[in-house]
Design a protein around this motif. Structure first.
Motif, short mmCIF file in Angstrom:
data_model
loop_
_atom_site.label_atom_id
_atom_site.label_comp_id
_atom_site.label_asym_id
_atom_site.label_seq_id
_atom_site.Cartn_x
_atom_site.Cartn_y
_atom_site.Cartn_z
N GLY A 142 -15.32 -0.85 -7.86
CA GLY A 142 -15.08 -1.02 -6.43
C GLY A 142 -15.94 -0.05 -5.64
N SER A 143 -15.43 0.38 -4.54
CA SER A 143 -16.16 1.35 -3.72
C SER A 143 -15.34 2.63 -3.62
N SER A 144 -15.64 3.44 -2.65
CA SER A 144 -14.91 4.69 -2.53
C SER A 144 -14.18 4.76 -1.20
N MET A 145 -13.27 5.66 -1.13
CA MET A 145 -12.52 5.89 0.11
C MET A 145 -12.31 7.39 0.25
N THR A 146 -12.19 7.82 1.50
CA THR A 146 -11.88 9.20 1.83
C THR A 146 -10.77 9.17 2.87
N GLN A 147 -9.75 9.99 2.64
CA GLN A 147 -8.66 10.10 3.60
C GLN A 147 -7.94 11.43 3.40
N TRP A 148 -7.18 11.81 4.40
CA TRP A 148 -6.32 12.99 4.32
C TRP A 148 -5.00 12.57 3.70
N MET A 149 -4.47 13.42 2.83
CA MET A 149 -3.15 13.18 2.22
C MET A 149 -2.30 14.42 2.41
N HIS A 150 -1.02 14.20 2.36
CA HIS A 150 -0.04 15.28 2.48
C HIS A 150 0.90 15.14 1.29
N ILE A 151 1.24 16.27 0.67
CA ILE A 151 2.13 16.24 -0.50
C ILE A 151 3.13 17.37 -0.39
N LEU A 152 4.34 17.11 -0.84
CA LEU A 152 5.41 18.12 -0.90
C LEU A 152 5.86 18.23 -2.35
N TYR A 153 5.81 19.42 -2.90
CA TYR A 153 6.32 19.69 -4.24
C TYR A 153 7.57 20.54 -4.11
N ASP A 169 -2.12 6.75 2.93
CA ASP A 169 -2.36 5.50 3.64
C ASP A 169 -2.94 4.53 2.61
N ARG A 170 -2.19 3.51 2.27
CA ARG A 170 -2.62 2.58 1.21
C ARG A 170 -3.74 1.64 1.66
N VAL A 171 -3.95 1.48 2.94
CA VAL A 171 -4.98 0.54 3.42
C VAL A 171 -6.37 0.93 2.91
N PRO A 172 -6.84 2.18 3.09
CA PRO A 172 -8.17 2.50 2.56
C PRO A 172 -8.23 2.45 1.03
N ILE A 173 -7.14 2.73 0.37
CA ILE A 173 -7.11 2.67 -1.09
C ILE A 173 -7.31 1.22 -1.53
N MET A 174 -6.53 0.31 -0.96
CA MET A 174 -6.62 -1.11 -1.35
C MET A 174 -7.99 -1.69 -0.98
N ALA A 175 -8.58 -1.26 0.12
CA ALA A 175 -9.89 -1.76 0.54
C ALA A 175 -10.99 -1.30 -0.43
N ALA A 176 -10.82 -0.13 -1.04
CA ALA A 176 -11.84 0.40 -1.95
C ALA A 176 -11.71 -0.12 -3.38
N MET A 177 -10.57 -0.68 -3.72
CA MET A 177 -10.35 -1.16 -5.09
C MET A 177 -11.11 -2.47 -5.31
N PRO A 178 -11.51 -2.72 -6.55
CA PRO A 178 -12.21 -3.98 -6.82
C PRO A 178 -11.28 -5.17 -6.61
N PRO A 179 -11.85 -6.31 -6.25
CA PRO A 179 -11.00 -7.50 -6.06
C PRO A 179 -10.34 -7.89 -7.39
N LYS A 180 -9.11 -8.37 -7.30
CA LYS A 180 -8.41 -8.82 -8.50
C LYS A 180 -8.99 -10.14 -8.96
N LYS A 181 -9.08 -10.30 -10.26
CA LYS A 181 -9.66 -11.54 -10.82
C LYS A 181 -8.62 -12.61 -11.00
#
Length: 181
Positions: A142-153, A169-181
């Protein structure tokens, strides 16, 4: 003469304000007990745990990444998905890192370790590590994505992570993933 006058004035103020032996300590201790803050800054060692986890994820060294997790850990995403138990967390992220994510990097990270003494809402008392960072991930096929994330441990009494709240934000993640076959 002027210096002597200032010295006498300062000494008089100091001695006049001094309490009887033991009184000052007892009062300070009682005041501290009454006014315990709802939260306070925690030990910086938790920042190192967070940084080591990101370094292990970057290198794909998943044993190092899961080393800081308790066996009964719970992993929650802001979308409502979750993983329960260290084996489930390890399986999900090991598969994702080895088979889905080609490379991942983290930068501009900011960490804040907090000890919650008195929960103010639904949070658990104890040690929390809050992290903010910029993630760049390249996905296999696929391609790549860059975004800010926040995590609480959240950490248990053995300094192991027993709860994670991960905000993405799942939108940039899903956009960067390869299309499902």
């Amino acid at each position: 003469m002027r210096k002597l006058f200032l010295f006498v004035l300062c000494a008089s103020l100091f001695l006049g304000c001094k309490k009887e032996d033991g009184e000052e300590t007892a009062t300070a201790t009682a005041d501290t007990a009454k006014t315990e803050a709802p939260a306070e800054i925690a030990d910086g060692k938790y920042i190192e745990i967070g940084k080591k986890a990101l370094a292990a994820m970057t290198s794909g060294e998943m044993e190092g990444w899961t080393a800081s997790y308790a066996d009964n850990a719970k992993y929650y995403w802001n979308a409502g998905d979750s993983l329960i138990g260290k084996p489930a967390i390890d399986k999900y992220w090991r598969d994702r890192r080895m088979n889905v994510i080609e490379t991942i990097s983290f930068k501009n990270d900011v960490w804040l370790p907090v000890k919650v003494n008195k929960p103010q809402n639904t949070e658990k008392p104890g040690i929390w590590l809050m992290g903010w960072y910029q993630v760049t991930a390249k996905y296999k096929g696929g391609s790549s994505m860059t975004q800010w994330m926040h995590i609480l441990y959240h950490f248990d009494d053995n300094d192991k992570i027993d709860q994670v709240n991960h905000f993405v934000d799942r939108v940039p993640i899903m956009a960067a993933m390869p299309p499902k076959k």
